[in-house]
Design a protein around this motif. Structure first.
Motif, PDB file in Angstrom:
ATOM      1  N   SER A  34      -0.870   4.067   5.715  1.00 28.02           N
ATOM      2  CA  SER A  34       0.316   3.443   6.301  1.00 28.02           C
ATOM      3  C   SER A  34       0.787   2.306   5.404  1.00 28.02           C
ATOM      4  O   SER A  34      -0.033   1.527   4.899  1.00 28.02           O
ATOM      5  N   SER A  86       3.167  -1.045   5.411  1.00 25.06           N
ATOM      6  CA  SER A  86       3.908  -1.987   6.238  1.00 25.06           C
ATOM      7  C   SER A  86       3.801  -3.378   5.634  1.00 25.06           C
ATOM      8  O   SER A  86       2.690  -3.849   5.357  1.00 25.06           O
ATOM      9  N   ASP A 102       7.228   0.893   6.296  1.00 24.81           N
ATOM     10  CA  ASP A 102       7.070   1.270   7.703  1.00 24.81           C
ATOM     11  C   ASP A 102       6.932   2.783   7.898  1.00 24.81           C
ATOM     12  O   ASP A 102       7.344   3.327   8.919  1.00 24.81           O
ATOM     13  N   CYS A 103       6.343   3.432   6.898  1.00 30.43           N
ATOM     14  CA  CYS A 103       6.048   4.856   6.989  1.00 30.43           C
ATOM     15  C   CYS A 103       4.579   5.085   6.657  1.00 30.43           C
ATOM     16  O   CYS A 103       3.925   4.240   6.052  1.00 30.43           O
ATOM     17  N   THR A 160       7.270  12.882  13.153  1.00 27.35           N
ATOM     18  CA  THR A 160       6.365  13.370  12.116  1.00 27.35           C
ATOM     19  C   THR A 160       7.006  14.589  11.452  1.00 27.35           C
ATOM     20  O   THR A 160       7.435  15.518  12.121  1.00 27.35           O
ATOM     21  N   THR A 183       5.215  10.181   8.495  1.00 29.07           N
ATOM     22  CA  THR A 183       5.412   9.743   9.868  1.00 29.07           C
ATOM     23  C   THR A 183       5.546   8.218   9.896  1.00 29.07           C
ATOM     24  O   THR A 183       5.582   7.576   8.845  1.00 29.07           O
ATOM     25  N   ALA A 184       5.648   7.644  11.073  1.00 28.17           N
ATOM     26  CA  ALA A 184       5.755   6.187  11.208  1.00 28.17           C
ATOM     27  C   ALA A 184       4.432   5.530  10.852  1.00 28.17           C
ATOM     28  O   ALA A 184       3.358   6.107  11.061  1.00 28.17           O
ATOM     29  N   SER A 185       4.495   4.321  10.331  1.00 28.12           N
ATOM     30  CA  SER A 185       3.281   3.585  10.020  1.00 28.12           C
ATOM     31  C   SER A 185       2.551   3.210  11.301  1.00 28.12           C
ATOM     32  O   SER A 185       3.134   3.193  12.399  1.00 28.12           O
ATOM     33  N   ASP A 186       1.261   2.929  11.159  1.00 29.97           N
ATOM     34  CA  ASP A 186       0.461   2.523  12.313  1.00 29.97           C
ATOM     35  C   ASP A 186       1.021   1.258  12.916  1.00 29.97           C
ATOM     36  O   ASP A 186       1.449   0.348  12.211  1.00 29.97           O
ATOM     37  N   SER A 187       1.001   1.185  14.241  1.00 35.30           N
ATOM     38  CA  SER A 187       1.590   0.024  14.922  1.00 35.30           C
ATOM     39  C   SER A 187       0.716  -1.206  14.848  1.00 35.30           C
ATOM     40  O   SER A 187       1.182  -2.329  14.963  1.00 35.30           O
ATOM     41  N   SER A 188      -0.603  -1.020  14.648  1.00 39.29           N
ATOM     42  CA  SER A 188      -1.512  -2.162  14.519  1.00 39.29           C
ATOM     43  C   SER A 188      -2.765  -1.732  13.777  1.00 39.29           C
ATOM     44  O   SER A 188      -2.995  -0.541  13.549  1.00 39.29           O
TER      45      SER A 188
END
Length: 194
Positions: free
Chosen positions: A132, A134, A60-61, A3, A187-192
Motif C-alpha cells: 500500500s 500512502s 492512496d493505492c 479492486t 485497489t485502495a490503500s490500507d486504511s490503517s
C-alpha cells in the motif's frame, strides 16, 4: 476505489526476462541467470537486472501480486517491485536463502537494506503480497493466498515520487528459474496499519 485485476499486458518490464508467457490466466516467467536488484550495502555491488513487470502506483493505492513459491536455489525470489528510480525502490516477497524460504523486503534509498523471516511452511505454496502507498510510506503485507495478510514492514518512500509497481522475479545465482504468477490487482490503500 474498486479492486481491478491488471492484465499482464499492461505492465512494462524493468529488464525483460528470458521468457514470459501467459498460460490459463497465469504468467510464467523464466529468469535470466544473475538477475537481481541490490545496491551496495554489505556486498559492495550494484545489481540492476531484476525482472519487474510494472505499471503506475499512484498515492492512496495498493498493489497485490499472487505467485507460487516453487523454487529452492540460493536467492531465487519472487514478489512485488516498487520503483521510483534507480536509487529509490523496494522489493518484497519470498526469497530462498540459506536453505529456507524467507519472507522479506529490501528497501533502497539510495543503499539497500534487507529484512527477512523464515517461512518454511510457505515452500511450494501460493503466496499473496500487498504493498500500500500512502503519504510518505509503503506498507507491506503478506500471507498464504486465502489467509489474512500480516504486516511485514512499513518503509519510507517519497510522497512526491512517480512510482510504478508489479510482479518481480529474479535468479541471482542460477539459470532456469521459472516463476508462476497468478494474479495482479490494483485497489485502495490500507486504511490503517493495525
Amino acid at each position: 476505489m474498486e479492486t481491478t485485476r491488471i492484465a499482464w499486458s499492461e505492465g512494462i518490464w524493468t529488464h525483460p526476462p528470458v521468457d514470459a508467457v501467459e498460460r490459463d490466466g497465469d504468467l510464467i516467467v523464466t529468469c535470466a541467470e544473475g538477475s537481481d536488484a541490490w545496491r551496495t550495502t554489505s556486498y559492495g555491488f550494484v545489481h540492476e537486472s531484476e525482472h519487474g513487470l510494472v505499471r503506475p502506483l499512484p498515492q492512496d493505492c495498493a498493489m497485490e501480486v499472487t505467485f507460487t513459491t516453487d523454487y529452492d536455489q540460493q536467492f531465487d525470489q519472487a514478489g512485488i517491485f516498487v520503483v521510483a528510480d534507480q536509487t529509490c525502490w523496494m522489493k518484497a516477497g519470498v526469497e530462498f536463502a540459506d536453505g529456507h524460504p524467507q519472507l522479506g523486503a529490501v528497501v533502497t534509498n539510495p543503499n539497500s537494506d534487507w529484512s527477512v523471516a523464515r517461512m518454511d511452511a510457505w515452500a511450494g505454496r501460493r503466496v499473496r503480497v500487498r504493498v500500500s502507498r500512502s503519504g510518505d510510506a509503503l506498507t507491506v503485507r503478506a500471507g498464504l493466498d486465502g489467509d489474512e495478510l500480516a504486516l511485514v514492514r512499513v518503509a519510507p518512500f517519497p510522497a512526491e515520487a512517480e512510482a510504478a509497481a508489479g510482479p518481480l522475479a529474479a535468479a541471482p545465482t542460477r539459470a532456469g528459474l521459472v516463476v508462476t504468477f497468478h494474479e495482479w490487482f490494483l485497489t485502495a490503500s490500507d486504511s490503517s496499519l493495525h
